[in-house]
Scaffold this active site. Structure first.
Site, PDB file in Angstrom:
ATOM      1  N   TYR A   1      49.064 -39.226 -11.825  1.00 44.67           N
ATOM      2  CA  TYR A   1      50.038 -38.760 -12.809  1.00 44.67           C
ATOM      3  C   TYR A   1      51.298 -39.609 -12.757  1.00 44.67           C
ATOM      4  O   TYR A   1      51.562 -40.299 -11.774  1.00 44.67           O
ATOM      5  CB  TYR A   1      50.373 -37.270 -12.626  1.00 44.67           C
ATOM      6  CG  TYR A   1      51.198 -36.955 -11.395  1.00 44.67           C
ATOM      7  CD1 TYR A   1      52.592 -36.917 -11.461  1.00 44.67           C
ATOM      8  CD2 TYR A   1      50.598 -36.683 -10.176  1.00 44.67           C
ATOM      9  CE1 TYR A   1      53.351 -36.624 -10.335  1.00 44.67           C
ATOM     10  CE2 TYR A   1      51.337 -36.386  -9.061  1.00 44.67           C
ATOM     11  CZ  TYR A   1      52.722 -36.359  -9.147  1.00 44.67           C
ATOM     12  OH  TYR A   1      53.479 -36.072  -8.032  1.00 44.67           O
ATOM     13  N   CYS A   2      52.050 -39.562 -13.846  1.00 43.80           N
ATOM     14  CA  CYS A   2      53.360 -40.207 -13.942  1.00 43.80           C
ATOM     15  C   CYS A   2      54.228 -39.293 -14.825  1.00 43.80           C
ATOM     16  O   CYS A   2      53.918 -38.118 -14.975  1.00 43.80           O
ATOM     17  CB  CYS A   2      53.232 -41.612 -14.529  1.00 43.80           C
ATOM     18  SG  CYS A   2      52.625 -41.665 -16.220  1.00 43.80           S
ATOM     19  N   ARG A   3      55.257 -39.822 -15.409  1.00 47.54           N
ATOM     20  CA  ARG A   3      56.144 -38.993 -16.229  1.00 47.54           C
ATOM     21  C   ARG A   3      55.502 -38.606 -17.561  1.00 47.54           C
ATOM     22  O   ARG A   3      55.551 -37.461 -17.971  1.00 47.54           O
ATOM     23  CB  ARG A   3      57.479 -39.701 -16.466  1.00 47.54           C
ATOM     24  CG  ARG A   3      58.446 -38.863 -17.303  1.00 47.54           C
ATOM     25  CD  ARG A   3      59.797 -39.506 -17.467  1.00 47.54           C
ATOM     26  NE  ARG A   3      59.662 -40.840 -18.030  1.00 47.54           N
ATOM     27  CZ  ARG A   3      60.583 -41.785 -17.928  1.00 47.54           C
ATOM     28  NH1 ARG A   3      61.695 -41.543 -17.276  1.00 47.54           N
ATOM     29  NH2 ARG A   3      60.398 -42.960 -18.461  1.00 47.54           N
TER      30      ARG A   3
ATOM     31  N   GLY B   1      52.216 -40.068 -18.732  1.00 48.21           N
ATOM     32  CA  GLY B   1      50.782 -40.314 -18.770  1.00 48.21           C
ATOM     33  C   GLY B   1      50.420 -41.764 -19.025  1.00 48.21           C
ATOM     34  O   GLY B   1      49.272 -42.158 -18.833  1.00 48.21           O
TER      35      GLY B   1
ATOM     36  N   PHE C   1      54.097 -35.534 -15.950  1.00 47.57           N
ATOM     37  CA  PHE C   1      54.827 -34.389 -15.426  1.00 47.57           C
ATOM     38  C   PHE C   1      55.768 -33.778 -16.454  1.00 47.57           C
ATOM     39  O   PHE C   1      56.197 -32.635 -16.301  1.00 47.57           O
ATOM     40  CB  PHE C   1      55.500 -34.643 -14.073  1.00 47.57           C
ATOM     41  CG  PHE C   1      56.498 -35.763 -13.966  1.00 47.57           C
ATOM     42  CD1 PHE C   1      57.746 -35.683 -14.541  1.00 47.57           C
ATOM     43  CD2 PHE C   1      56.187 -36.887 -13.204  1.00 47.57           C
ATOM     44  CE1 PHE C   1      58.674 -36.700 -14.381  1.00 47.57           C
ATOM     45  CE2 PHE C   1      57.110 -37.903 -13.036  1.00 47.57           C
ATOM     46  CZ  PHE C   1      58.361 -37.825 -13.633  1.00 47.57           C
TER      47      PHE C   1
END
Length: 155
Positions: A113-115, A117, A142
């Site tokens: 995951y990242c901020r 996607g 996220f």
């Protein structure tokens, strides 16, 4: 064909189209059942050159976290916080240099995951290109996780 028969066929067209859409959605998704019996349905994303990863949404990740059996990696740079039960922080653009930090078993389940996607999708493609076969990406990152009301740990 009579005018009446043509009219009946035209009225059926929306139902046929709806059925085709439902069938296509079922075929393109991936399903996993957790030990609690809840199902996780993700969207299969083909990777150029072969292989695939699966996009999941926050509610699907929440089900997976209830019976966590995967390596959970935050790939967002710069670090802005993390989801509960994260195992590692590995920048998306340093996957190759940190490949030894991933499970040795190429079939091991990995969730990225990242901020938003996008960085995690890049990391997912890199892992698939390196032979990993069980890779998941949190679609929407996220931000979507927080918007869905789940806990996010600020730095």
């Amino acid at each position: 064909m009579s005018l009446r028969a043509g009219f009946k066929q035209t009225r059926m067209l929306p139902f046929v189209a709806l059925g085709a859409l439902i069938l296509a959605a079922c075929v393109s998704g991936a399903t996993e059942e957790s030990s609690s019996g809840a199902q996780v349905v993700g969207q299969v994303v083909p990777v150029e050159g072969g292989g695939q990863y699966i996009d999941i949404i926050p509610s699907e990740l929440a089900v997976m976290l209830a019976d966590k059996d995967f390596y959970f990696v935050n790939v967002h740079i710069p670090f802005e916080g993390e989801l509960p039960e994260t195992d590692a922080f590995i920048p998306f653009n340093e996957i190759a240099e940190n490949i030894d930090r991933f499970p040795m078993d190429k079939d091991a389940k990995i969730v990225l995951y990242c901020r938003s996607g996008s960085m995690s999708a890049t990391a997912a493609r890199e892992l698939v290109a390196r032979g990993f076969t069980n890779v998941y990406n949190l679609d929407g990152g996220f931000r979507a996780w927080e918007a869905a009301g789940y806990e996010f740990i600020e730095p």
